[in-house]
Scaffold this motif. Structure first.
Motif, PDB file in Angstrom:
ATOM      1  N   SER A   1       3.739   6.444 -18.973  1.00  0.00           N
ATOM      2  CA  SER A   1       3.760   7.641 -18.119  1.00  0.00           C
ATOM      3  C   SER A   1       3.236   7.320 -16.705  1.00  0.00           C
ATOM      4  N   LEU A   2       2.833   6.066 -16.497  1.00  0.00           N
ATOM      5  CA  LEU A   2       2.261   5.691 -15.200  1.00  0.00           C
ATOM      6  C   LEU A   2       3.365   5.275 -14.207  1.00  0.00           C
ATOM      7  N   ILE A   3       3.525   6.109 -13.165  1.00  0.00           N
ATOM      8  CA  ILE A   3       4.543   5.794 -12.142  1.00  0.00           C
ATOM      9  C   ILE A   3       3.944   4.791 -11.162  1.00  0.00           C
ATOM     10  N   ILE A   4       4.609   3.668 -10.975  1.00  0.00           N
ATOM     11  CA  ILE A   4       4.072   2.650 -10.056  1.00  0.00           C
ATOM     12  C   ILE A   4       4.767   2.729  -8.702  1.00  0.00           C
ATOM     13  N   ILE A   5       6.107   2.737  -8.725  1.00  0.00           N
ATOM     14  CA  ILE A   5       6.831   2.816  -7.440  1.00  0.00           C
ATOM     15  C   ILE A   5       7.858   3.945  -7.519  1.00  0.00           C
ATOM     16  N   THR A   6       7.914   4.753  -6.449  1.00  0.00           N
ATOM     17  CA  THR A   6       8.934   5.809  -6.400  1.00  0.00           C
ATOM     18  C   THR A   6       9.939   5.483  -5.291  1.00  0.00           C
ATOM     19  N   ARG A   7      11.104   6.166  -5.351  1.00  0.00           N
ATOM     20  CA  ARG A   7      12.134   5.921  -4.333  1.00  0.00           C
ATOM     21  C   ARG A   7      11.616   6.307  -2.939  1.00  0.00           C
ATOM     22  N   LEU A   8      10.909   7.454  -2.870  1.00  0.00           N
ATOM     23  CA  LEU A   8      10.388   7.913  -1.581  1.00  0.00           C
ATOM     24  C   LEU A   8       9.347   6.928  -1.040  1.00  0.00           C
ATOM     25  N   GLY A   9       8.483   6.453  -1.955  1.00  0.00           N
ATOM     26  CA  GLY A   9       7.450   5.482  -1.559  1.00  0.00           C
ATOM     27  C   GLY A   9       8.080   4.236  -0.983  1.00  0.00           C
ATOM     28  N   MET A  10       9.121   3.761  -1.663  1.00  0.00           N
ATOM     29  CA  MET A  10       9.834   2.564  -1.224  1.00  0.00           C
ATOM     30  C   MET A  10      10.459   2.805   0.158  1.00  0.00           C
ATOM     31  N   GLU A  11      11.054   3.992   0.331  1.00  0.00           N
ATOM     32  CA  GLU A  11      11.711   4.300   1.618  1.00  0.00           C
ATOM     33  C   GLU A  11      10.693   4.358   2.759  1.00  0.00           C
ATOM     34  N   ILE A  12       9.565   5.027   2.478  1.00  0.00           N
ATOM     35  CA  ILE A  12       8.521   5.126   3.521  1.00  0.00           C
ATOM     36  C   ILE A  12       7.974   3.737   3.856  1.00  0.00           C
ATOM     37  N   ALA A  13       7.728   2.950   2.800  1.00  0.00           N
ATOM     38  CA  ALA A  13       7.196   1.603   3.005  1.00  0.00           C
ATOM     39  C   ALA A  13       8.159   0.765   3.838  1.00  0.00           C
ATOM     40  N   LEU A  14       9.448   0.850   3.504  1.00  0.00           N
ATOM     41  CA  LEU A  14      10.463   0.093   4.255  1.00  0.00           C
ATOM     42  C   LEU A  14      10.508   0.547   5.713  1.00  0.00           C
ATOM     43  N   SER A  15      10.414   1.868   5.926  1.00  0.00           N
ATOM     44  CA  SER A  15      10.447   2.395   7.299  1.00  0.00           C
ATOM     45  C   SER A  15       9.279   1.847   8.106  1.00  0.00           C
ATOM     46  N   VAL A  16       8.082   1.878   7.500  1.00  0.00           N
ATOM     47  CA  VAL A  16       6.877   1.404   8.211  1.00  0.00           C
ATOM     48  C   VAL A  16       7.030  -0.068   8.581  1.00  0.00           C
ATOM     49  N   VAL A  17       7.448  -0.860   7.589  1.00  0.00           N
ATOM     50  CA  VAL A  17       7.575  -2.301   7.812  1.00  0.00           C
ATOM     51  C   VAL A  17       8.642  -2.600   8.879  1.00  0.00           C
ATOM     52  N   LEU A  18       9.789  -1.934   8.752  1.00  0.00           N
ATOM     53  CA  LEU A  18      10.874  -2.194   9.705  1.00  0.00           C
ATOM     54  C   LEU A  18      10.478  -1.780  11.121  1.00  0.00           C
ATOM     55  N   ARG A  19       9.790  -0.643  11.225  1.00  0.00           N
ATOM     56  CA  ARG A  19       9.326  -0.185  12.539  1.00  0.00           C
ATOM     57  C   ARG A  19       8.401  -1.209  13.172  1.00  0.00           C
ATOM     58  N   LEU A  20       7.433  -1.665  12.365  1.00  0.00           N
ATOM     59  CA  LEU A  20       6.484  -2.649  12.898  1.00  0.00           C
ATOM     60  C   LEU A  20       7.190  -3.927  13.342  1.00  0.00           C
ATOM     61  N   LEU A  21       8.138  -4.367  12.499  1.00  0.00           N
ATOM     62  CA  LEU A  21       8.872  -5.596  12.837  1.00  0.00           C
ATOM     63  C   LEU A  21       9.677  -5.414  14.128  1.00  0.00           C
ATOM     64  N   ILE A  22      10.294  -4.237  14.283  1.00  0.00           N
ATOM     65  CA  ILE A  22      11.079  -3.992  15.508  1.00  0.00           C
ATOM     66  C   ILE A  22      10.143  -4.026  16.726  1.00  0.00           C
ATOM     67  N   LEU A  23       8.979  -3.382  16.593  1.00  0.00           N
ATOM     68  CA  LEU A  23       8.037  -3.367  17.722  1.00  0.00           C
ATOM     69  C   LEU A  23       7.580  -4.786  18.075  1.00  0.00           C
ATOM     70  N   VAL A  24       7.311  -5.564  17.020  1.00  0.00           N
ATOM     71  CA  VAL A  24       6.855  -6.949  17.251  1.00  0.00           C
ATOM     72  C   VAL A  24       7.962  -7.765  17.929  1.00  0.00           C
TER      73      VAL A  24
ATOM     74  N   ILE B   1       0.844  -1.210   0.000  1.00  0.00           N
ATOM     75  CA  ILE B   1       0.000   0.000   0.000  1.00  0.00           C
ATOM     76  C   ILE B   1       0.881   1.262   0.000  1.00  0.00           C
ATOM     77  N   GLN B   2       1.875   1.259   0.906  1.00  0.00           N
ATOM     78  CA  GLN B   2       2.756   2.438   1.017  1.00  0.00           C
ATOM     79  C   GLN B   2       3.526   2.662  -0.279  1.00  0.00           C
ATOM     80  N   CYS B   3       4.024   1.555  -0.858  1.00  0.00           N
ATOM     81  CA  CYS B   3       4.809   1.644  -2.092  1.00  0.00           C
ATOM     82  C   CYS B   3       3.975   2.259  -3.214  1.00  0.00           C
ATOM     83  N   VAL B   4       2.747   1.766  -3.327  1.00  0.00           N
ATOM     84  CA  VAL B   4       1.926   2.147  -4.475  1.00  0.00           C
ATOM     85  C   VAL B   4       1.324   3.550  -4.321  1.00  0.00           C
ATOM     86  N   PHE B   5       0.954   3.918  -3.105  1.00  0.00           N
ATOM     87  CA  PHE B   5       0.202   5.165  -2.950  1.00  0.00           C
ATOM     88  C   PHE B   5       1.040   6.418  -2.720  1.00  0.00           C
ATOM     89  N   VAL B   6       2.337   6.263  -2.468  1.00  0.00           N
ATOM     90  CA  VAL B   6       3.163   7.473  -2.357  1.00  0.00           C
ATOM     91  C   VAL B   6       3.661   7.824  -3.760  1.00  0.00           C
TER      92      VAL B   6
END
Lengths: 232, 249
Positions: free
Chosen positions: B91-114, B75-80
């Motif tokens: 011309s359709l952008i699917i994944i951006t570098r920022l989207g990927m970074e935000i998505a990775l941050s969210v996932v890593l944070r959740l994994l650390i908390l778990v 979701i984070q990858c696609v919607f940022v």
């Protein structure tokens, strides 16, 4: 239509010790079969395996030749009704009446038929005065009767009752026994998991004794014949 | 004898475990760079492995949560939409570098908390009660925390039982449309809530009958004592967390 268990093996996740260790047994339609054994021998685990809550690691559960192990709980539930040990966990409707009607509606019966059957089971289990009540406000014995009514109303091929007499008084114990005899005559198979030896002796035809995850003895209660290692 | 069968993580004082979890989860929230978060996750996993925690079994238990985390990642990858495009069809952008970074941050944070929660999960609830009381947290408050922790698995079990009961009476949850499924699930919440309230009521009566709060002070059969290793953890973890915050923040 026999219910046949073939070499069932089950162990809980994270445990190396199997609870069911190649258990085999045969239950007949139109018979009351009691399943007894000491605490922790695996009776409830076996019940949960039969109804699909737990899935055996290996082995087969055959009903009329078709394997139940790959079916969903809902599809098994249409063939095998089950009363678990704690009745409170099986109540989820806002009223007593709706609790009984829930399974009948899922069977796709007409509204009139659902109403007729609900009334019959409410009357039979003397729950009519409570029909509009919230099931959680009933006493434990009444809850037990309500779950029994809800399960039996679906008229399954087999009913599996885990400690059905646990919260029943003498009057309701006798009534349950009479009802089990009645459905047995109609061709329903009854599997009774119980520690109530008097009830078992009075109403069951065959007693299977479970020990260390297998059936160690089969006793024909009518003539007292004992077969050792019924699983062979 | 009891001590002999325990893993190194289980042998730690509950206060050390609380401190470790607090520090690791604070770092997970304080930082957002995926590289740093990945480092914290590795450190957390290292603690669990060194403590011989059953990580594999834990991963099996939280499998559903892992799917949710994967879903969040997508979701984070696609919607940022902002940032340099990484994957683009015409011309359709699917994944951006920022989207990927935000998505990775969210996932890593959740994994650390778990995973940091798993450090806490290696202890007994009653030990945490004792630890909180010895940290001068009022007994009533500590008891409430303990009850909440103890009730979570019971609620989960109740929910599962009700869920199975509905299925045993012919509800095909896999086949019904989403809206119907939602209404069934909402209906099933009723007995779970009722069961929880009933349990609380019975427990409060049981506590009253056993004279809960009859005396202002309580005595304890067992007193927790900190080993040198525990003292080191209690000292090092907050210092290192603070240092990491200052250096990397």
């Amino acid at each position: 239509m026999d219910l046949i268990l073939e070499n069932l093996v089950y162990s809980y996740p994270g445990s190396r010790q199997a609870i069911l260790r190649g258990l085999s047994a045969k239950f007949s339609c139109g018979a009351i079969t009691a399943l007894t054994g000491l605490n922790g021998c695996g009776k409830t685990t076996l019940v949960k395996n039969i109804v699909g809550i737990l899935r055996p690691k290996s082995g087969r559960i055959l009903l009329g030749g078709s394997d139940l192990t790959s079916l969903s709980i809902a599809r098994i539930g249409r063939k095998i009704g089950c009363l678990l040990q704690n009745p409170s966990c099986q109540l989820f409707s806002p009223t007593v009446e709706e609790e009984i009607a829930y399974g009948l509606n899922n069977q796709g019966l007409s509204r009139a038929l659902v109403r007729k059957k609900t009334d019959y089971y409410l009357d039979y289990f003397q729950l009519s005065p409570y029909r509009g009540r919230f099931p959680f406000h009933l006493s434990r014995g009444e809850k037990q009767r309500l779950v029994l009514a809800a399960v039996l109303a679906m008229e399954p091929d087999y009913v599996l009752l885990d400690e059905p007499t646990a919260s029943l008084d003498a009057y309701w114990r006798k009534n349950l026994g009479k009802y089990l005899r009645k459905i047995q005559k109609d061709g329903c198979g009854v599997i009774l998991v119980s520690h109530d030896s008097d009830f078992v002796e009075e109403y069951a035809g065959v007693e299977l004794i479970m020990e260390q995850g297998v059936i160690s003895k089969e006793i024909n209660l009518a003539d007292g014949r004992i077969k050792n290692g019924a699983d062979e | 004898m009891e001590q002999m069968n325990k893993t190194p993580l289980e042998c730690l004082d509950p206060r050390s475990k609380m401190m470790m979890t607090l520090c690791i989860s604070t770092l997970a929230i304080a930082f957002s760079r995926p590289v740093v978060l990945f480092g914290i996750l590795l450190f957390c996993l290292l603690i669990l492995l060194a403590g011989k925690a059953p990580v594999k079994l834990f991963l099996q238990k939280i499998r559903a949560l892992l799917y949710l985390i994967l879903f969040l990642f997508i979701i984070q990858c696609v919607f940022v939409r902002e940032g340099e495009p990484l994957l683009q069809i015409d011309s359709l952008i699917i994944i951006t570098r920022l989207g990927m970074e935000i998505a990775l941050s969210v996932v890593l944070r959740l994994l650390i908390l778990v995973f940091s929660g798993m450090i806490l999960a290696s202890g007994q609830v009653r030990d945490y009660l004792l630890a909180l009381v010895q940290c001068r947290v009022p007994y009533e408050l500590a008891f409430m925390v303990m009850m909440v922790i103890r009730f979570i698995p019971l609620l989960r079990q109740d929910a599962q039982d009700v869920f199975y009961a509905a299925q045993m009476r012919g509800t095909e949850l896999e086949k019904v449309p989403f809206q119907k499924k939602l209404s069934i699930l909402l209906r099933l919440l009723l007995p779970i809530a009722a069961g929880a309230l009933e349990r609380v009521r019975i427990m409060s009566i049981a506590m009253e009958t056993r004279m809960f709060r009859a005396y202002s002070g309580r005595t304890y059969h067992r007193i927790l004592t900190l080993s040198n290793f525990d003292k080191t953890i209690l000292l090092l973890f907050p210092v290192c967390t603070l240092a990491a915050g200052l250096l990397l923040g």
